[in-house]
Design an enzyme around this catalytic site. Sequence first.
Site, PDB file in Angstrom:
ATOM      1  CG  ASP A   7      -1.684   1.231   1.442  1.00  0.00           C
ATOM      2  OD1 ASP A   7      -2.381   1.645   0.500  1.00  0.00           O
ATOM      3  OD2 ASP A   7      -1.597   1.816   2.541  1.00  0.00           O
ATOM      4  CG  ASP A 167      -1.797   2.207   6.601  1.00  0.00           C
ATOM      5  OD1 ASP A 167      -2.371   3.126   7.210  1.00  0.00           O
ATOM      6  OD2 ASP A 167      -1.945   2.015   5.384  1.00  0.00           O
TER       7      ASP A 167
END
EC number: 3.1.3.18
Length: 218
Positions: A7, A167
């Site tokens: 990401d 995250d």
Amino acid sequence: MPGVVFDLDGTLVHSAPDIHAAVNRALAEEGAEPFSLAEITGFIGNGVPVLIKRVLAARGETPDGHRHAEMQDRFMKHYEADPTALTSVYPGAEAALRHLHSEGWRIALCTNKPYAASRQILSNFGILDLFDAIVGGDCLPQRKPDPAPLRAAAAALTEEVVLYVGDSEVDAATAEAAGLRFALFTEGYRHAPVHDLPHHGLFSHHDELPDLLRHLLA
């Protein structure tokens, strides 16, 4: 070697300050009050359309398609002008990427941020060459947490074993839906406690990441 998909926002880069600034510049053009950094950080994770929807909802608006598109275009104008003015790479992230790359790992990016802005950020920080594939939030009809973008990024690496690093709740749900092992960065834009997010390993500093990924392969 295996592959790894990352990401972007809250995982490799702390981008909330630039997103915050662009939102407030867009609002200032119509005389609206600014949001705090904490408020905007709480809106990040599901892509620009959802970000704008949350901004307008927080102002008490239920926008039609035209109003939403107008605000989104205004935001993107400011954001794309310089998406790294206030953004920083997390400590150790570049070194971890270069270490993995030197070991032969194939690396991809899967983000809900638009492709052009994502590519520009990687380029501005001098790490674009480390990535074999980029799947942005406007590359497919679906966005995370739908597994389609992550599956597309993993398929682009053509490796039998692919891990995902993120995250947030969105990243955890995406990895679970795609059936990939997930490494959770605990210092990003997550809202819920760590134990509420499905994960196979976690780390608080990118110095820990290469060893963690090797452990997840065992």
